[in-house]
Design a protein around this motif. Structure first.
Motif, short mmCIF file in Angstrom:
data_model
loop_
_atom_site.label_atom_id
_atom_site.label_comp_id
_atom_site.label_asym_id
_atom_site.label_seq_id
_atom_site.Cartn_x
_atom_site.Cartn_y
_atom_site.Cartn_z
N LYS A 143 0.80 -1.22 0.00
CA LYS A 143 0.00 0.00 0.00
C LYS A 143 0.84 1.28 0.00
N LYS A 144 2.09 1.18 0.45
CA LYS A 144 2.94 2.38 0.47
C LYS A 144 4.40 1.97 0.55
N ASP A 145 5.28 2.94 0.41
CA ASP A 145 6.72 2.78 0.54
C ASP A 145 7.27 1.71 -0.41
N PRO A 146 7.47 2.05 -1.68
CA PRO A 146 8.00 1.08 -2.65
C PRO A 146 9.37 0.53 -2.27
N LEU A 147 10.15 1.27 -1.51
CA LEU A 147 11.49 0.80 -1.13
C LEU A 147 11.43 -0.42 -0.21
N SER A 148 10.26 -0.62 0.42
CA SER A 148 10.13 -1.77 1.32
C SER A 148 9.73 -3.05 0.60
N ILE A 149 9.35 -2.93 -0.69
CA ILE A 149 8.81 -4.09 -1.41
C ILE A 149 9.78 -5.27 -1.45
N PRO A 150 11.07 -5.07 -1.79
CA PRO A 150 11.97 -6.24 -1.84
C PRO A 150 11.98 -7.06 -0.55
N ASP A 151 12.06 -6.38 0.59
CA ASP A 151 12.10 -7.11 1.86
C ASP A 151 10.77 -7.79 2.16
N GLU A 152 9.65 -7.13 1.84
CA GLU A 152 8.33 -7.71 2.11
C GLU A 152 8.11 -8.95 1.24
N VAL A 153 8.55 -8.89 0.00
CA VAL A 153 8.43 -10.05 -0.90
C VAL A 153 9.26 -11.22 -0.36
N PHE A 154 10.47 -10.91 0.09
CA PHE A 154 11.35 -11.96 0.63
C PHE A 154 10.72 -12.60 1.87
N GLU A 155 10.19 -11.76 2.77
CA GLU A 155 9.60 -12.27 4.00
C GLU A 155 8.34 -13.09 3.73
#
Length: 330
Positions: A143-155
């Motif tokens: 929903k926000k903060d595109p910079l967090s996407i790589p870590d969220e996908v990994f988790e």
């Protein structure tokens, strides 16, 4: 149930008799409609309107500048408009005129405007007794903060490649933009809010299942091609034009039968019936793919409200019959 909107010889003969003036409609159905100019152009085609008149269906454009209750009377109200104000108008009209069929309730339509929730009703189904299995891709919402996407996908443990779609479906071209991400770090270039779905190889063919009440019509459309093991080493995010459009029809293409074979009819009938009940909608379509290398494993990847019926073969007969069945008996 008649699948794919087939028209019998008897119906064709009766239609010819109507054209000759030998058979008059038994009842008149008044349909008030409120459609965007784009939807009106694609849906209210001359051939459709002529057939409707012959069957006793009268279409009346709703004047958005006047109170809806002051117009009509209508047997059916057909609409595809957006905005909180219009939803309030329709809800108020439904309460004051319960005898009128409203297609469809705004609250039910709203459920399909969000890709986070639209597939939940499919995930809850068990259709294993209907000659196939229907799944939904694993997905997550950003929903926000595109910079967090790589870590969220990994988790979350999502497997690449990933399909990225806008979270909100509002009928605009932007809401149908599609991206394929080969590496998770490139996902930070995307603009939230969005949904990330695991990509499922499906032979480059998508089944677009149109629902009009109890009627079902299935067409084949070209889709994204399979991703090979070699391509998994690619990097970046690649955009695609809108897939599964009418211009990408695969109905007449010379395809491998294992890819082109339509989903089993019992499966489509059960899926349609369950979703009509769970969604509370009569008019929608389902985008479904078959997992490549299988015969009976399918994935629903999108559900759209009031799709482009004007591009559906035979929609004139299917839709007019549907409207006639909705009207109260005289």
């Amino acid at each position: 149930m008649r699948l794919n909107g087939e028209v019998s010889h008897k119906e064709e003969e009766e239609e010819g008799e109507k054209e000759n003036g030998n058979l008059l409609p038994q009842k008149v159905v008044v349909v008030g409609y409120a459609l965007t100019s784009k939807k009106k152009k694609s849906f209210m085609q001359p051939k459709f309107e002529v057939l409707a008149r012959k069957k006793g269906i009268v279409f009346i454009a709703i004047d958005l500048n006047k109170p809806l209750s002051d117009q009509g009377p209508f047997d059916v109200v057909l609409h595809k408009m957006s905005g909180k104000e219009w939803c309030e108008v329709i809800e108020d009209y439904k309460q004051k005129h319960p005898e009128v069929t409203v297609l469809d309730p705004p609250d039910a339509i709203r459920h399909l405007h969000n890709r986070q929730s639209m597939l939940q009703n499919v995930a809850d189904l068990d259709l294993s007794d209907c000659h196939g299995k229907v799944c939904v891709p694993r997905q997550m919402v950003i929903k926000k903060d595109p910079l967090s996407i790589p870590d969220e996908v990994f988790e979350a443990g999502l497997k690449l490649p990933l399909v990225a779609k806008p979270l909100v479906v509002d009928g605009t071209a932007k809401s149908h933009e599609l991206f394929l991400a080969y590496d998770r770090f490139s996902l930070s270039k995307l603009e939230p809010p969005l949904v990330l779905q695991e990509f499922v190889n499906h032979g480059g063919v998508l089944f677009k299942i149109y629902i009009v009440g109890e009627a079902i019509k299935v067409v084949k459309r070209f889709s994204l091609p399979n991703v090979s093991k070699c391509e998994l080493a690619n990097v970046g995010v690649h955009s695609f034009p809108r897939v599964s459009s009418a211009t990408a029809s695969a109905d007449d293409a010379d395809l491998d039968p294992s890819i082109a074979e339509l989903p089993p009819q019992p499966l489509l009938e059960r899926l349609s019936r369950e979703l009509r009940s769970r969604l509370g909608l009569q008019l929608f379509n389902i985008d479904m793919i078959r997992e490549h290398g299988t015969r009976d494993v399918f994935y629903v990847i999108d559900i759209n409200y009031f799709p482009g019926y004007g591009k559906m073969p035979g929609y004139e007969h299917i839709f007019t019959d549907f409207l006639l069945n909705l009207a109260p008996a005289t």
